[in-house]
Design a protein around this motif. Structure first.
Motif, PDB file in Angstrom:
ATOM      1  N   UNK A 118      -5.622   0.124   9.887  1.00 55.92           N
ATOM      2  CA  UNK A 118      -6.844   0.702   9.320  1.00 55.92           C
ATOM      3  C   UNK A 118      -6.549   1.762   8.258  1.00 55.92           C
ATOM      4  N   UNK A 119      -5.287   2.216   8.188  1.00 56.13           N
ATOM      5  CA  UNK A 119      -4.893   3.177   7.156  1.00 56.13           C
ATOM      6  C   UNK A 119      -4.261   2.493   5.948  1.00 56.13           C
ATOM      7  N   UNK A 120      -4.167   1.170   6.001  1.00 55.19           N
ATOM      8  CA  UNK A 120      -3.642   0.423   4.847  1.00 55.19           C
ATOM      9  C   UNK A 120      -4.442  -0.863   4.656  1.00 55.19           C
ATOM     10  N   UNK A 121      -5.752  -0.682   4.553  1.00 54.51           N
ATOM     11  CA  UNK A 121      -6.660  -1.826   4.449  1.00 54.51           C
ATOM     12  C   UNK A 121      -6.397  -2.685   3.216  1.00 54.51           C
ATOM     13  N   UNK A 122      -5.830  -2.078   2.190  1.00 56.29           N
ATOM     14  CA  UNK A 122      -5.528  -2.846   0.986  1.00 56.29           C
ATOM     15  C   UNK A 122      -4.510  -3.943   1.215  1.00 56.29           C
ATOM     16  N   UNK A 166     -13.147   2.227  -8.050  1.00 56.29           N
ATOM     17  CA  UNK A 166     -14.328   1.819  -7.288  1.00 56.29           C
ATOM     18  C   UNK A 166     -13.927   1.158  -5.973  1.00 56.29           C
ATOM     19  N   UNK A 167     -12.881   0.339  -6.009  1.00 54.41           N
ATOM     20  CA  UNK A 167     -12.405  -0.321  -4.786  1.00 54.41           C
ATOM     21  C   UNK A 167     -11.949   0.702  -3.756  1.00 54.41           C
ATOM     22  N   UNK A 168     -11.288   1.777  -4.246  1.00 55.43           N
ATOM     23  CA  UNK A 168     -10.857   2.824  -3.314  1.00 55.43           C
ATOM     24  C   UNK A 168     -12.043   3.543  -2.700  1.00 55.43           C
ATOM     25  N   UNK A 169     -13.084   3.778  -3.489  1.00 53.61           N
ATOM     26  CA  UNK A 169     -14.287   4.424  -2.956  1.00 53.61           C
ATOM     27  C   UNK A 169     -14.939   3.552  -1.885  1.00 53.61           C
ATOM     28  N   UNK A 170     -14.910   2.244  -2.102  1.00 55.07           N
ATOM     29  CA  UNK A 170     -15.529   1.306  -1.158  1.00 55.07           C
ATOM     30  C   UNK A 170     -14.615   0.966   0.010  1.00 55.07           C
ATOM     31  N   UNK A 171     -13.340   1.416  -0.096  1.00 58.88           N
ATOM     32  CA  UNK A 171     -12.333   1.149   0.945  1.00 58.88           C
ATOM     33  C   UNK A 171     -12.114  -0.357   1.141  1.00 58.88           C
ATOM     34  N   UNK A 172     -12.053  -1.085   0.016  1.00 58.40           N
ATOM     35  CA  UNK A 172     -11.721  -2.502   0.038  1.00 58.40           C
ATOM     36  C   UNK A 172     -10.660  -2.728  -1.027  1.00 58.40           C
ATOM     37  N   UNK A 197       0.834  -1.202   0.000  1.00 57.48           N
ATOM     38  CA  UNK A 197       0.000   0.000   0.000  1.00 57.48           C
ATOM     39  C   UNK A 197       0.869   1.252   0.000  1.00 57.48           C
ATOM     40  N   UNK A 198       0.239   2.397  -0.289  1.00 54.52           N
ATOM     41  CA  UNK A 198       0.982   3.664  -0.322  1.00 54.52           C
ATOM     42  C   UNK A 198       1.651   3.981   1.015  1.00 54.52           C
ATOM     43  N   UNK A 199       0.973   3.797   2.170  1.00 52.88           N
ATOM     44  CA  UNK A 199       1.662   4.064   3.439  1.00 52.88           C
ATOM     45  C   UNK A 199       2.893   3.194   3.650  1.00 52.88           C
ATOM     46  N   UNK A 200       2.825   1.925   3.226  1.00 50.62           N
ATOM     47  CA  UNK A 200       3.978   1.049   3.388  1.00 50.62           C
ATOM     48  C   UNK A 200       5.099   1.423   2.418  1.00 50.62           C
ATOM     49  N   UNK A 257     -15.650  -8.236   5.915  1.00 55.82           N
ATOM     50  CA  UNK A 257     -15.760  -7.919   7.338  1.00 55.82           C
ATOM     51  C   UNK A 257     -14.403  -7.478   7.886  1.00 55.82           C
ATOM     52  N   UNK A 258     -13.347  -8.198   7.519  1.00 59.50           N
ATOM     53  CA  UNK A 258     -12.016  -7.854   8.006  1.00 59.50           C
ATOM     54  C   UNK A 258     -11.575  -6.486   7.496  1.00 59.50           C
ATOM     55  N   UNK A 259     -11.930  -6.176   6.271  1.00 62.53           N
ATOM     56  CA  UNK A 259     -11.521  -4.885   5.703  1.00 62.53           C
ATOM     57  C   UNK A 259     -12.330  -3.725   6.277  1.00 62.53           C
ATOM     58  N   UNK A 260     -13.491  -4.008   6.833  1.00 57.96           N
ATOM     59  CA  UNK A 260     -14.327  -2.949   7.406  1.00 57.96           C
ATOM     60  C   UNK A 260     -14.014  -2.705   8.878  1.00 57.96           C
TER      61      UNK A 260
END
Length: 459
Positions: A313-317, A438-444, A146-149, A348-351
């Protein structure tokens, strides 16, 4: 996902044809081999992105094929299929390096999910290998693209080779010690990495732990003892939970850092040390300074380079990658095939907000592995406290095009599925059918989105 070259290896022509049609429907290029020996010749002649092989075949079986590939340093992902599944054969396949293990008979959706997962992990592994090469002996234990990593990798790449002190800040469970170890490995320092948890050792013993003591210094000091600072000379001293160190000891530590010498408790001889110090805390360091918990001058000395470890939670991807890693880790420990994770469980885990970060996720996966007796980890294998993240459908009004909620039927699953379907449709419309957006909008993750699109018949 772009078109990949997949080799199907099976001595049954009918099964090869069925798999070929299914994989071609996914958009991939497919070749066939009747056994492992033929497959090796085809792989030598041209590269493949994935191998899907039966376990029992004439001349060379699936394990033999997998072993030959790994002996030849070929890391192509291999999925093993068998109608004779046992724990022993599954463990054998995974130990040799199988990407997945599937028992017949199976649904084609199981194959498709395994193929997608294996190809996704292949990309991730290649990216991680690239990162490790860039930092010489870099961040092999990190999992995440992910971008943070990526930002964390960039910072460590610059800071690790220097001798400057590093101050790591992050919530419990984010992996602060992992960061510290990575800094030491990439620094090139020849000495040891020596960790000490300032919160885990009683204040009256911490000074002796840090600086050592001479025989007779206090009751129980029956012999001379070397301290952590001297042990870490030439290497890295990791001071975890530095804000828990007593103030008088902070002053002595500051003197050591300034002068480069230590004095053992009860002694008066100065011993020179060559230290690279990495400190860490789960508190806000500036608030600790303002509150008088952390000496200001010591903070300035330690905080040459500050590293903030990303929250989960800031790198759910990265959650699917972490889950996959922990599932395979505990599959080996439990001597069983690695189960897959259902799309609903992944959602569920991603939320979930993950207050305990990666450590909490690992504990949860271990629990799910113990409870799961089949080949799929479902929502039912997750802790009850994750349930609130699945009840948001109750408070969301239906769209004008959706049927009204039947108040006589309060089962959550149908209503959650309907809400999920509508949100995916809206996200795709808003993103112009771009799956990544779309995945980014859904945060998954994009992988989770593909699963959901297929599940809801939106493809």
């Amino acid at each position: 996902m772009t078109t990949k070259r997949i080799l199907v290896v099976d001595n049954e022509a009918k099964m090869r044809r069925i798999l070929e049609l299914s994989l071609k429907a996914m958009g991939h290029e497919v070749a066939q081999a009747a056994d492992g020996q033929e497959a090796l010749g085809m792989i030598d002649a041209g590269a493949f992105d994935l191998v899907l092989t039966d376990l029992r075949m004439p001349r060379l079986d699936g394990i033999g094929l997998l072993t030959a590939l790994r002996d030849a340093d070929n890391d192509v992902p291999v999925i093993v299929m068998t109608a004779y599944g046992t724990i022993e054969t599954a463990v054998a396949a995974m130990k040799v390096g199988a990407a997945d293990y599937i028992i017949r008979p199976f649904e084609m959706e199981t194959i498709e999910m395994a193929v997608t997962r294996a190809l996704t992990m292949q990309v991730v592994q290649r990216e991680n290998r690239f990162l490790k090469e860039e930092v010489s002996r870099g961040w092999g234990d990190f999992i995440g693209t992910s971008a943070p990593m990526q930002a964390l990798y960039d910072l460590l790449r610059q800071a690790a080779p220097a001798r400057s002190s590093i101050f790591i800040v992050g919530e419990t469970g984010t992996g602060k010690e992992l960061v510290a170890r990575a800094v030491h490995v990439a620094s090139g320092r020849r000495g040891l990495f020596v960790p000490i948890n300032c919160a885990a050792i009683p204040a009256e013993l911490l000074e002796s732990e840090l600086f050592g003591h001479v025989k007779g210094a206090f009751t129980g000091a029956v012999r001379d003892r070397i301290g952590k600072c001297e042990l870490a000379s030439g290497g890295t001293l990791f001071l975890d939970e530095i804000t828990e160190m007593p103030a008088p000891l902070q002053a002595k530590l500051l003197r050591v850092l300034q002068e480069g010498v230590i004095e053992k408790v009860g002694g008066n001889a100065a011993t020179p040390v060559d230290l690279r110090v990495v400190a860490a805390t789960n508190r806000d360091p500036q608030q600790s300074v303002d509150a008088g918990v952390l000496r200001r001058d010591l903070y300035f000395r330690l905080n040459v380079v500050r590293v903030d470890v990303p929250l989960l939670r800031d790198r759910r991807g990265d959650i699917p990658l972490l889950v996959d890693y922990f599932v395979h880790k505990y599959a080996l420990e439990l001597s069983r095939p690695a189960p897959t994770l259902s799309p609903e469980a992944l959602a569920v885990l991603e939320a979930y907000p993950w207050p305990g970060n990666v450590r909490e996720l690992e504990n949860l996966v271990e629990r799910a592995m113990v409870l799961c007796r089949g080949d799929t980890i479902t929502v039912d294998h997750l802790p009850a406290e994750l349930a609130p993240s699945r009840t948001v459908a109750v408070s969301v009004p239906p769209s004008p095009t959706s049927p009204p909620v039947d108040t006589d039927d309060l089962a959550l699953r149908p209503h959650i599925d309907e809400l999920e379907r509508r949100l995916i449709v809206q996200a795709l419309e808003k993103a112009g059918q771009n799956k990544s957006a779309a995945a980014r909008l859904l945060e998954i993750s994009e992988r989770a989105l593909w699963y959901k699109i297929k599940r809801h018949g939106l493809s």
